[in-house]
Design a protein around this motif. Structure first.
Motif, PDB file in Angstrom:
ATOM      1  N   LEU A 736       0.809  -1.317  -0.073  1.00 14.80           N
ATOM      2  CA  LEU A 736      -0.033  -0.056  -0.032  1.00 14.80           C
ATOM      3  C   LEU A 736       0.900   1.293  -0.002  1.00 14.80           C
ATOM      4  O   LEU A 736       0.267   2.365  -0.503  1.00 14.80           O
ATOM      5  CB  LEU A 736      -1.050   0.106   1.201  1.00 14.80           C
ATOM      6  CG  LEU A 736      -2.165  -0.845   0.991  1.00 14.80           C
ATOM      7  CD1 LEU A 736      -2.985  -0.944   2.239  1.00 14.80           C
ATOM      8  CD2 LEU A 736      -3.088  -0.680   0.111  1.00 14.80           C
ATOM      9  N   LYS A 737       2.131   1.246   0.258  1.00 10.33           N
ATOM     10  CA  LYS A 737       2.950   2.271   0.416  1.00 10.33           C
ATOM     11  C   LYS A 737       3.086   2.715  -1.014  1.00 10.33           C
ATOM     12  O   LYS A 737       3.639   3.921  -1.482  1.00 10.33           O
ATOM     13  CB  LYS A 737       4.286   2.126   0.969  1.00 10.33           C
ATOM     14  CG  LYS A 737       4.424   1.741   2.546  1.00 10.33           C
ATOM     15  CD  LYS A 737       5.741   1.487   2.935  1.00 10.33           C
ATOM     16  CE  LYS A 737       5.393   1.117   4.487  1.00 10.33           C
ATOM     17  NZ  LYS A 737       6.788   0.519   4.952  1.00 10.33           N
ATOM     18  N   ASP A 738       3.271   1.906  -1.973  1.00  8.93           N
ATOM     19  CA  ASP A 738       3.776   2.098  -3.660  1.00  8.93           C
ATOM     20  C   ASP A 738       2.905   1.302  -4.634  1.00  8.93           C
ATOM     21  O   ASP A 738       3.424   0.132  -4.809  1.00  8.93           O
ATOM     22  CB  ASP A 738       5.237   2.006  -3.732  1.00  8.93           C
ATOM     23  CG  ASP A 738       5.395   2.612  -5.134  1.00  8.93           C
ATOM     24  OD1 ASP A 738       4.774   3.265  -5.798  1.00  8.93           O
ATOM     25  OD2 ASP A 738       6.443   1.873  -5.495  1.00  8.93           O
ATOM     26  N   ILE A 739       1.626   1.477  -4.982  1.00  9.85           N
ATOM     27  CA  ILE A 739       0.580   0.707  -5.572  1.00  9.85           C
ATOM     28  C   ILE A 739      -0.120   1.693  -6.269  1.00  9.85           C
ATOM     29  O   ILE A 739      -0.457   2.761  -5.754  1.00  9.85           O
ATOM     30  CB  ILE A 739       0.000  -0.267  -4.590  1.00  9.85           C
ATOM     31  CG1 ILE A 739      -0.405  -1.475  -5.571  1.00  9.85           C
ATOM     32  CG2 ILE A 739      -1.082   0.247  -3.857  1.00  9.85           C
ATOM     33  CD1 ILE A 739      -0.836  -2.484  -4.742  1.00  9.85           C
ATOM     34  N   THR A 740      -0.635   1.285  -7.525  1.00 12.24           N
ATOM     35  CA  THR A 740      -1.875   2.050  -8.344  1.00 12.24           C
ATOM     36  C   THR A 740      -3.105   1.737  -7.386  1.00 12.24           C
ATOM     37  O   THR A 740      -3.197   1.156  -6.615  1.00 12.24           O
ATOM     38  CB  THR A 740      -1.903   1.224  -9.607  1.00 12.24           C
ATOM     39  OG1 THR A 740      -2.444  -0.092  -9.486  1.00 12.24           O
ATOM     40  CG2 THR A 740      -0.726   1.121 -10.285  1.00 12.24           C
ATOM     41  N   ILE A 741      -3.994   2.717  -8.017  1.00 16.73           N
ATOM     42  CA  ILE A 741      -5.161   2.887  -7.215  1.00 16.73           C
ATOM     43  C   ILE A 741      -6.138   1.296  -7.372  1.00 16.73           C
ATOM     44  O   ILE A 741      -6.590   0.932  -6.497  1.00 16.73           O
ATOM     45  CB  ILE A 741      -6.107   3.797  -7.740  1.00 16.73           C
ATOM     46  CG1 ILE A 741      -5.616   5.141  -7.582  1.00 16.73           C
ATOM     47  CG2 ILE A 741      -7.582   3.848  -7.363  1.00 16.73           C
ATOM     48  CD1 ILE A 741      -5.299   5.625  -6.236  1.00 16.73           C
ATOM     49  N   GLU A 742      -5.865   0.744  -8.567  1.00 11.22           N
ATOM     50  CA  GLU A 742      -6.643  -0.558  -8.995  1.00 11.22           C
ATOM     51  C   GLU A 742      -5.959  -1.635  -8.012  1.00 11.22           C
ATOM     52  O   GLU A 742      -6.569  -2.148  -7.424  1.00 11.22           O
ATOM     53  CB  GLU A 742      -6.377  -0.805 -10.440  1.00 11.22           C
ATOM     54  CG  GLU A 742      -7.116  -2.264 -10.806  1.00 11.22           C
ATOM     55  CD  GLU A 742      -6.611  -2.727 -12.125  1.00 11.22           C
ATOM     56  OE1 GLU A 742      -7.227  -3.685 -12.530  1.00 11.22           O
ATOM     57  OE2 GLU A 742      -5.939  -2.047 -12.753  1.00 11.22           O
ATOM     58  N   GLY A 743      -4.410  -1.482  -7.742  1.00 15.89           N
ATOM     59  CA  GLY A 743      -3.995  -2.514  -6.744  1.00 15.89           C
ATOM     60  C   GLY A 743      -4.565  -1.988  -5.133  1.00 15.89           C
ATOM     61  O   GLY A 743      -4.690  -3.273  -4.675  1.00 15.89           O
ATOM     62  N   GLN A 744      -4.541  -0.843  -4.937  1.00 13.02           N
ATOM     63  CA  GLN A 744      -4.984  -0.694  -3.563  1.00 13.02           C
ATOM     64  C   GLN A 744      -6.360  -1.276  -3.305  1.00 13.02           C
ATOM     65  O   GLN A 744      -6.670  -1.750  -2.276  1.00 13.02           O
ATOM     66  CB  GLN A 744      -5.145   1.012  -3.521  1.00 13.02           C
ATOM     67  CG  GLN A 744      -5.315   1.482  -1.992  1.00 13.02           C
ATOM     68  CD  GLN A 744      -5.018   2.933  -1.900  1.00 13.02           C
ATOM     69  OE1 GLN A 744      -4.792   3.533  -2.972  1.00 13.02           O
ATOM     70  NE2 GLN A 744      -5.516   3.628  -0.915  1.00 13.02           N
ATOM     71  N   VAL A 745      -7.294  -0.972  -4.403  1.00 14.23           N
ATOM     72  CA  VAL A 745      -8.462  -1.697  -4.357  1.00 14.23           C
ATOM     73  C   VAL A 745      -8.616  -3.136  -4.162  1.00 14.23           C
ATOM     74  O   VAL A 745      -9.170  -3.746  -3.196  1.00 14.23           O
ATOM     75  CB  VAL A 745      -9.404  -1.100  -5.634  1.00 14.23           C
ATOM     76  CG1 VAL A 745     -10.882  -2.048  -5.477  1.00 14.23           C
ATOM     77  CG2 VAL A 745      -9.576   0.491  -5.392  1.00 14.23           C
ATOM     78  N   GLN A 746      -7.558  -3.640  -4.902  1.00 10.41           N
ATOM     79  CA  GLN A 746      -7.372  -5.461  -4.726  1.00 10.41           C
ATOM     80  C   GLN A 746      -7.110  -5.644  -3.446  1.00 10.41           C
ATOM     81  O   GLN A 746      -7.707  -6.655  -2.821  1.00 10.41           O
ATOM     82  CB  GLN A 746      -6.510  -5.777  -5.831  1.00 10.41           C
ATOM     83  CG  GLN A 746      -7.049  -5.469  -7.262  1.00 10.41           C
ATOM     84  CD  GLN A 746      -8.150  -6.460  -7.569  1.00 10.41           C
ATOM     85  OE1 GLN A 746      -8.337  -7.489  -6.952  1.00 10.41           O
ATOM     86  NE2 GLN A 746      -8.879  -5.586  -8.491  1.00 10.41           N
TER      87      GLN A 746
END
Length: 974
Positions: A736-746
């Protein structure tokens, strides 16, 4: 590093570095690596590789270390960059003389000079080009050749630079040396032609090498050295001269013996001439307009008339066909539908094309392509007989159209037929009509002609849609030709099955499928390998949109068995991949109905996996087959675990080299295995150890990784979370420190699923993540999709674990230094305000249930936000309540009272074990078990009892009258 004292030491270490003994080699390499950043090291290397008396291997190694050093340390901004003083000395030393006797070392020196030129020329090295120009004029053959070789590599490197400032410098350089380059090329070309005429082959070979190098220089200057080259008379003069020189060189080829030292170099030069034209057309299509007519005349003359007989060779034919194709297909030469929108240059080019491609010309090109170039050659027929697998692989998966004759001529035919289909359709149909009925098996030429014509009809299938009644042709002729069993009729059988493959997605009645399946089964039984493999490559009966399972089922057992036998018989890796692909397609299409027939394949795949240890692409095909097998077997796939799980383990272990090839398919197999698993086994649980490293990769496979994690949660949350929750939580915090919005939602959806499956234990296991979720809500997270997921998580905690929510609220109050009620008020206010961010009906109902769970309450904050809570509740009612048309009453459409086996229609995949688990989980989810209507009524009644009639009435007064009216309508009957 002192040059005098260091040279001997460096020379000694370089000598050791050429040793075959690793005990000597390794320390030497380590020492050289340490010296790479030492001042003076590259000056020593220059002295060593320019000393022709030293050992060639040592000099070669010195050049390589020097070249690598340029890449790493030449630029000013590089760490340990070379000093400007040393670079000045090195530049001067590199062009002191061009007399390297060893070809390979000379090439490397030329390349490294070009690397320096890329950085320093012309600003820091203005003398380079003038020195090269003077050096190519000298009479000494060796120096002239080496200087010309360097001139080419420098030009090639400078031409490749793309920044605007660099382009401008190259334009300036080109304008200053273009005349010289043209005269140099003409001089060496004339010298070569004179020497060929006198029969001096040795001298001619040397001159031809210089001709080749000077032409390479001119190619780069012509293509990349001018913005609008058609305005430069010298450029256009050179390009027109190319055609004359090509004719001269082609005529020369008649008199040069095949084994001559000149022959190979002559063909390379001829090909380079064509590359000049192709590159110029690609980069400057409008400047090429003046050359269209001549290019077409030249190419068509040599490729499609007798003019080329005895002089053309395969690669030259390929280049000429590419030239025709690029002119025919060039978008710059195609007018807009509205002519007024087209540029004058486009209209001029189109006019030239139209004038050239007359009916007679097009007819001759079409006939020549089909009846000459499309014919199978003797070499191909011999290869068919001797090595059918290799023949089929080459036929269907060979080189790209740019470099191989057969793909090239087929692409040219397709492009010309598409461009001039109205003219060429009658020509091709006439050829077809002349071939009606079966062909005499003794007439080999007639069989090859028919094969070629059928090939053309297949390639032009989309263009012939309205002109050919393929169904009638199939029934009246093609089917009968498939049934001719004579060995000499093989080319027609192969071509017919390929032809059907081309037309099956264009025009082929579904009713004819069973007849086709019968014919294919017969071909499989006849073991006509090439025909069968063609079927596998391009005519997959299950690889189209109109496939019907019921039509294929009568042939399933026999065809699957025959395909499996073929898989065992073939030996080449590519062929096995093709067969596996078809088997996978069959399994995918018939799904569960494959179960009775896969036993033999299941037993064979472990052996094939072991045999393919060195063939990763074949292993990818095996993984794909296993994916479809698991989907077809469903819960029964657990019987494959002794083989399946080690395969998944290897394919998804990033510490194993094969993962580079196998990871994507391995993750897909892992996922479908979990989705179809009836229960969690210790071995299946143990594989999850691979996941931590996979999450660290943060690659494009991350989405599948999250799906796998969710699958474990649905499969057995308690066992899984007990073992891996702590590791997962740490990985998520890092992600969560360095991830896309889509990845954050996943990531958040995984947490949400944990809370859904295990509302009591879940919040404790993922407690480190929840404060950031809470902060995201009260801070008003700006991305709606993230905010929606935040509210979904918090809704689960608030509704299903009130005790933990209270602890979290206290924790946030301490962390933020604010009153507990203030934070609670902010959360409710933001929740109400951002309710529109939630689009999923389940989450919207969850929000209503969660906020209602705060009632009954005497808390001033909750009462202050009562209006918002009721607003959300009524929104939720509007989302989920449906009116019973018979009784006129409302009911919650999300309620589920009992388990129903998920059913699939004929077009849908059957439900997986995971689908069933999700259904069972829904039966325990408040969203699907609690009536929102009933819940609101009970909470309002409790609040009324707590406050009394007067207090409750005052509270309801804060709610908008329209909302109250809707609420009363929904609560009728309570």
């Amino acid at each position: 590093m002192d040059l005098n004292s260091a040279s001997t030491v460096v020379l000694q270490v370089l000598t050791q570095a050429t040793s075959q003994d690793t005990a000597v080699l390794k320390p030497a390499e380590e020492q050289l690596k340490q010296w790479e950043t030492q001042p003076g090291f590259y000056s020593v290397l220059l002295n060593i590789f320019t000393n022709h008396s030293l050992d060639v291997n040592v000099r070669w190694l010195a050049v390589l270390y020097f070249k690598n050093g340029i890449d790493r340390y030449w630029r000013r901004v590089a760490p340990h960059a070379l000093s400007e003083e040393e670079k000045t000395t090195l530049r001067a030393g590199l062009i002191t003389n061009f007399n390297e006797p060893v070809n390979q070392i000379a090439t490397q020196i030329s390349v490294l000079i070009a690397k320096v030129a890329r950085v320093d020329c012309p600003r820091q090295w203005p003398e380079l080009i003038p020195t090269l120009v003077e050096s190519v004029k000298v009479q000494d053959d060796l120096q002239q050749h080496r200087a010309l070789l360097t001139f080419y590599h420098v030009t090639k490197t400078l031409a490749s630079k793309r920044l605007a400032a660099d382009r401008k410098l190259f334009y300036d350089l080109t304008s200053s040396i273009y005349s010289f380059a043209c005269s140099l090329w003409n001089h060496h070309t004339d010298t070569f032609l004179q020497q060929i005429c006198t029969g001096d082959e040795a001298a001619a070979a040397n001159s031809l090498e210089r001709t080749l190098l000077s032409l390479k220089v001119l190619r780069k200057l012509t293509v990349h050295g001018f913005v609008e080259p058609h305005w430069n008379a010298e450029v256009m003069g050179f390009l027109h001269a190319v055609f004359e020189r090509l004719k001269q060189f082609l005529e020369c080829s008649r008199s040069i013996r095949a084994e001559s030292i000149c022959r190979d170099r002559l063909e390379k030069t001829i090909i380079l001439f064509t590359k000049v034209l192709l590159d110029f057309l690609d980069q400057h299509p409008f400047s090429f307009t003046a050359l269209i007519q001549r290019s077409l005349e030249f190419s068509v003359s040599y490729v499609f008339t007798e003019a080329g007989e005895g002089v053309v060779f395969e690669q030259f034919i390929v280049q000429c066909m590419n030239l025709i194709k690029m002119i025919v297909k060039n978008y710059a030469y195609k007018p807009s539908k509205n002519i007024e929108d087209s540029s004058p240059e486009t209209l001029e080019a189109h006019k030239i094309k139209t004038a050239f491609f007359t009916y007679p010309t097009l007819m001759e090109i079409c006939r020549r392509l089909v009846t000459h170039y499309f014919l199978l050659t003797k070499e191909e027929l011999t290869m068919w007989e001797e090595d059918p697998e290799s023949f089929t692989v080459e036929e269907t998966g060979g080189d790209s159209w740019k470099y191989s004759l057969r793909p090239c001529m087929e692409v040219l035919f397709i492009d010309i037929f598409h461009e001039y289909n109205q003219t060429l359709t009658p020509v091709l149909l006439e050829m077809v009509h002349s071939l009606q009925g079966s062909t005499n098996v003794e007439n080999t030429n007639a069989i090859l002609i028919k094969d070629a014509v059928y090939n053309a009809v297949g390639l032009a299938a989309y263009e012939l849609f309205d002109s050919v009644d393929f169904d009638q042709w199939f029934k009246n002729q093609l089917l009968a030709e498939l049934q001719v069993s004579h060995d000499r009729y093989k080319p027609i059988r192969r071509r017919v099955i390929w032809l059907i493959g081309q037309w099956i997605s264009v025009k082929f009645k579904s009713d004819l499928r069973p007849v086709l399946y019968e014919a294919i089964r017969n071909l499989l039984q006849d073991r006509d390998l090439v025909t069968v493999l063609f079927f596998l490559n391009v005519c997959l009966p299950v690889d189209d949109f109109e496939f019907r399972t019921d039509q294929f089922l009568p042939y399933l057992e026999s065809m699957f068995t025959l395909l499996f036998q073929l898989l065992q018989e073939v030996t080449q890796c590519d062929t096995k991949m093709h067969v596996l692909h078809v088997l996978s397609c069959v399994i995918e299409r018939v799904n569960m109905q494959i179960r009775p027939y896969v036993g033999c394949l299941v037993q064979y795949l472990p052996l094939l996996w072991k045999q393919s240890e060195e063939h990763n692409m074949l292993r990818c095909a095996i993984l794909t087959t296993l994916i479809h097998l698991v989907q077809g077997l469903g819960a029964d796939s657990k019987n494959l675990y002794p083989f399946l799980l080690p395969v998944i383990q290897l394919s998804t272990d990033v510490s194993q080299p094969p993962h580079v090839y196998l990871l994507e398919d391995g993750l897909e197999l892992w996922l479908v295995t979990l989705e179809n698993s009836p229960c969690l086994t210790p071995e299946l649980l143990r594989i999850f150890q691979n996941m931590s490293a996979l999450l660290e990769l943060s690659s494009e496979n991350l989405k599948n990784c999250f799906k796998i994690i969710n699958a474990y949660i649905f499969l057995s949350s308690s066992e899984f979370l007990q073992m891996y929750a702590a590791d997962l939580c740490r990985s998520f915090c890092e992600l969560l420190k360095d991830i896309t919005i889509e990845g954050q939602v996943q990531v958040l959806k995984v947490v949400e699923n944990v809370l859904k499956v295990n509302p009591v234990l879940g919040p404790q296991l993922f407690q480190p993540l929840l404060p950031s979720v809470f902060r995201g809500i009260i801070d008003g997270e700006r991305y709606p999709v993230v905010m929606s997921t935040y509210l979904g998580i918090m809704g689960r905690v608030l509704l299903q674990n009130a005790r933990f929510f209270s602890l979290l609220l206290n924790q946030m109050a301490c962390e933020l230094g604010q009153e507990l009620d203030h934070i609670l008020g902010n959360m409710i206010e933001m929740w109400v305000d951002r309710m529109d961010n939630i689009t999923q009906p389940e989450r919207r109902k969850l929000s209503a249930l969660a906020l209602l769970s705060l009632l009954p309450s005497l808390n001033n904050v909750v009462q202050d936000k009562f209006c918002g809570i009721i607003n959300i509740s009524v929104e939720g009612l509007n989302d989920v309540m449906t009116e019973d048309s018979e009784t006129g009453t409302y009911k919650d459409c999300m309620l589920m009272s009992h388990f129903e086996e998920p059913k699939a229609t004929e077009d849908e995949e059957p439900p997986t074990e995971q689908d069933k688990r999700k259904k069972m989980l829904a039966l325990m989810d408040p969203v699907h078990t609690v009536s929102l209507q009933q819940f609101i009524y009970e909470k309002l009644k409790a609040q009324q009892e707590l406050l009394g009639e007067q207090g409750f009435h005052a509270l309801m007064e804060t709610v908008d009258t329209e909302i109250v009216a809707q609420l009363q309508e929904f609560l009728q009957g309570f």
